[in-house]
Design a protein around this motif. Structure first.
Motif, PDB file in Angstrom:
ATOM      1  N   VAL A 175       0.844  -1.200   0.000  1.00  0.00           N
ATOM      2  CA  VAL A 175       0.000   0.000   0.000  1.00  0.00           C
ATOM      3  C   VAL A 175       0.879   1.249   0.000  1.00  0.00           C
ATOM      4  O   VAL A 175       0.627   2.202  -0.752  1.00  0.00           O
ATOM      5  CB  VAL A 175      -0.971   0.004   1.190  1.00  0.00           C
ATOM      6  CG1 VAL A 175      -1.800   1.285   1.219  1.00  0.00           C
ATOM      7  CG2 VAL A 175      -1.883  -1.225   1.141  1.00  0.00           C
ATOM      8  N   ALA A 176       1.922   1.262   0.813  1.00  0.00           N
ATOM      9  CA  ALA A 176       2.838   2.408   0.854  1.00  0.00           C
ATOM     10  C   ALA A 176       3.489   2.628  -0.511  1.00  0.00           C
ATOM     11  O   ALA A 176       3.623   3.778  -0.960  1.00  0.00           O
ATOM     12  CB  ALA A 176       3.896   2.198   1.928  1.00  0.00           C
ATOM     13  N   LYS A 177       3.871   1.551  -1.162  1.00  0.00           N
ATOM     14  CA  LYS A 177       4.470   1.689  -2.493  1.00  0.00           C
ATOM     15  C   LYS A 177       3.446   2.239  -3.479  1.00  0.00           C
ATOM     16  O   LYS A 177       3.745   3.143  -4.259  1.00  0.00           O
ATOM     17  CB  LYS A 177       5.011   0.349  -2.987  1.00  0.00           C
ATOM     18  CG  LYS A 177       5.711   0.472  -4.341  1.00  0.00           C
ATOM     19  CD  LYS A 177       6.448  -0.778  -4.731  1.00  0.00           C
ATOM     20  CE  LYS A 177       7.260  -0.515  -5.984  1.00  0.00           C
ATOM     21  NZ  LYS A 177       8.207  -1.599  -6.229  1.00  0.00           N
ATOM     22  N   TYR A 178       2.230   1.716  -3.431  1.00  0.00           N
ATOM     23  CA  TYR A 178       1.181   2.203  -4.331  1.00  0.00           C
ATOM     24  C   TYR A 178       0.946   3.707  -4.122  1.00  0.00           C
ATOM     25  O   TYR A 178       0.872   4.474  -5.086  1.00  0.00           O
ATOM     26  CB  TYR A 178      -0.113   1.416  -4.120  1.00  0.00           C
ATOM     27  CG  TYR A 178      -1.197   1.808  -5.091  1.00  0.00           C
ATOM     28  CD1 TYR A 178      -1.202   1.309  -6.391  1.00  0.00           C
ATOM     29  CD2 TYR A 178      -2.215   2.681  -4.718  1.00  0.00           C
ATOM     30  CE1 TYR A 178      -2.188   1.675  -7.305  1.00  0.00           C
ATOM     31  CE2 TYR A 178      -3.202   3.056  -5.614  1.00  0.00           C
ATOM     32  CZ  TYR A 178      -3.186   2.546  -6.898  1.00  0.00           C
ATOM     33  OH  TYR A 178      -4.156   2.924  -7.800  1.00  0.00           O
ATOM     34  N   ILE A 179       0.855   4.115  -2.872  1.00  0.00           N
ATOM     35  CA  ILE A 179       0.633   5.538  -2.577  1.00  0.00           C
ATOM     36  C   ILE A 179       1.779   6.388  -3.106  1.00  0.00           C
ATOM     37  O   ILE A 179       1.551   7.402  -3.776  1.00  0.00           O
ATOM     38  CB  ILE A 179       0.426   5.760  -1.058  1.00  0.00           C
ATOM     39  CG1 ILE A 179      -0.942   5.204  -0.646  1.00  0.00           C
ATOM     40  CG2 ILE A 179       0.545   7.244  -0.700  1.00  0.00           C
ATOM     41  CD1 ILE A 179      -1.190   5.206   0.856  1.00  0.00           C
ATOM     42  N   LEU A 208      -1.755   9.342   5.103  1.00  0.00           N
ATOM     43  CA  LEU A 208      -2.489   8.798   3.945  1.00  0.00           C
ATOM     44  C   LEU A 208      -2.791   7.320   4.165  1.00  0.00           C
ATOM     45  O   LEU A 208      -3.882   6.847   3.812  1.00  0.00           O
ATOM     46  CB  LEU A 208      -1.704   9.027   2.655  1.00  0.00           C
ATOM     47  CG  LEU A 208      -1.594  10.480   2.201  1.00  0.00           C
ATOM     48  CD1 LEU A 208      -0.638  10.591   1.015  1.00  0.00           C
ATOM     49  CD2 LEU A 208      -2.961  11.074   1.861  1.00  0.00           C
ATOM     50  N   MET A 209      -1.861   6.599   4.759  1.00  0.00           N
ATOM     51  CA  MET A 209      -2.095   5.191   5.090  1.00  0.00           C
ATOM     52  C   MET A 209      -3.242   5.076   6.093  1.00  0.00           C
ATOM     53  O   MET A 209      -4.096   4.190   5.990  1.00  0.00           O
ATOM     54  CB  MET A 209      -0.826   4.558   5.682  1.00  0.00           C
ATOM     55  CG  MET A 209       0.349   4.463   4.728  1.00  0.00           C
ATOM     56  SD  MET A 209       0.202   3.134   3.528  1.00  0.00           S
ATOM     57  CE  MET A 209       0.431   1.702   4.572  1.00  0.00           C
ATOM     58  N   TYR A 210      -3.266   5.975   7.062  1.00  0.00           N
ATOM     59  CA  TYR A 210      -4.319   5.979   8.084  1.00  0.00           C
ATOM     60  C   TYR A 210      -5.693   6.165   7.442  1.00  0.00           C
ATOM     61  O   TYR A 210      -6.634   5.408   7.718  1.00  0.00           O
ATOM     62  CB  TYR A 210      -4.028   7.092   9.088  1.00  0.00           C
ATOM     63  CG  TYR A 210      -5.104   7.299  10.130  1.00  0.00           C
ATOM     64  CD1 TYR A 210      -5.237   6.437  11.213  1.00  0.00           C
ATOM     65  CD2 TYR A 210      -5.967   8.386  10.049  1.00  0.00           C
ATOM     66  CE1 TYR A 210      -6.207   6.644  12.188  1.00  0.00           C
ATOM     67  CE2 TYR A 210      -6.941   8.596  11.020  1.00  0.00           C
ATOM     68  CZ  TYR A 210      -7.055   7.725  12.081  1.00  0.00           C
ATOM     69  OH  TYR A 210      -8.012   7.930  13.040  1.00  0.00           O
ATOM     70  N   TYR A 211      -5.803   7.164   6.582  1.00  0.00           N
ATOM     71  CA  TYR A 211      -7.105   7.410   5.955  1.00  0.00           C
ATOM     72  C   TYR A 211      -7.470   6.311   4.968  1.00  0.00           C
ATOM     73  O   TYR A 211      -8.651   5.968   4.837  1.00  0.00           O
ATOM     74  CB  TYR A 211      -7.153   8.802   5.328  1.00  0.00           C
ATOM     75  CG  TYR A 211      -7.283   9.865   6.393  1.00  0.00           C
ATOM     76  CD1 TYR A 211      -8.431   9.946   7.178  1.00  0.00           C
ATOM     77  CD2 TYR A 211      -6.247  10.751   6.660  1.00  0.00           C
ATOM     78  CE1 TYR A 211      -8.545  10.888   8.185  1.00  0.00           C
ATOM     79  CE2 TYR A 211      -6.357  11.698   7.662  1.00  0.00           C
ATOM     80  CZ  TYR A 211      -7.511  11.760   8.423  1.00  0.00           C
ATOM     81  OH  TYR A 211      -7.633  12.692   9.431  1.00  0.00           O
TER      82      TYR A 211
END
Length: 144
Positions: free
Chosen positions: A7-11, A26-29
């Motif tokens: 997910v972090a990479k995608y963001i 952003l990960m939190y939301y």
């Protein structure tokens, strides 16, 4: 279910280089809205209610000491493994929150019940490893 580094990479592929604090928010939301829209977590890790807002300790360990992070920090992750629904949810979160500053996002989390309740009774700025329960995220954000 996705893994946090996917997910972090995608963001970071979508946003480009961002501050570590902004990535955490952003990960939190993304997690919060996945719990609302899909009624399941995007990834299994819990957030802790740190002084500057919600943080995933294992993600923090990866970017510790860095101000800015980019997708290259997650070269061992495969963002292509996210499902279409997972990517779609993250994209919606980025469309709304992605242009906000890290400080704006941090300030927002400081006004919302999940972080506030997890830090209840703590002095401002105190360190904490208190978990922000996924149930609290679901309950709060589904009420918005």
């Amino acid at each position: 279910m996705a893994r946090i580094f996917e997910v972090a990479k995608y963001i970071t592929e979508r946003t480009g280089e961002v501050s570590a604090m902004k990535l955490q928010k952003l990960m939190y939301y993304a997690q919060a809205w996945s719990l609302v829209w899909e009624e399941e977590p995007l990834f299994p890790e819990d957030f802790q209610a740190w002084a500057n807002g919600p943080v995933i300790p294992t993600l923090y360990a990866r970017h510790r000491g860095m101000f800015k992070v980019s997708s290259s920090l997650f070269d061992d992750a495969d963002s292509e493994s996210l499902t279409q629904a997972e990517r779609g949810n993250v994209d919606k979160v980025l469309a709304f929150y992605g242009d906000k500053t890290a400080q704006w996002l941090s300030n927002l989390t400081h006004q919302e019940n999940p972080w506030l309740e997890a830090r209840q009774g703590l002095p401002v700025g105190a360190s904490s490893e208190a978990i922000i329960p996924q149930a609290a995220l679901h309950e709060y954000y589904s009420s918005l």
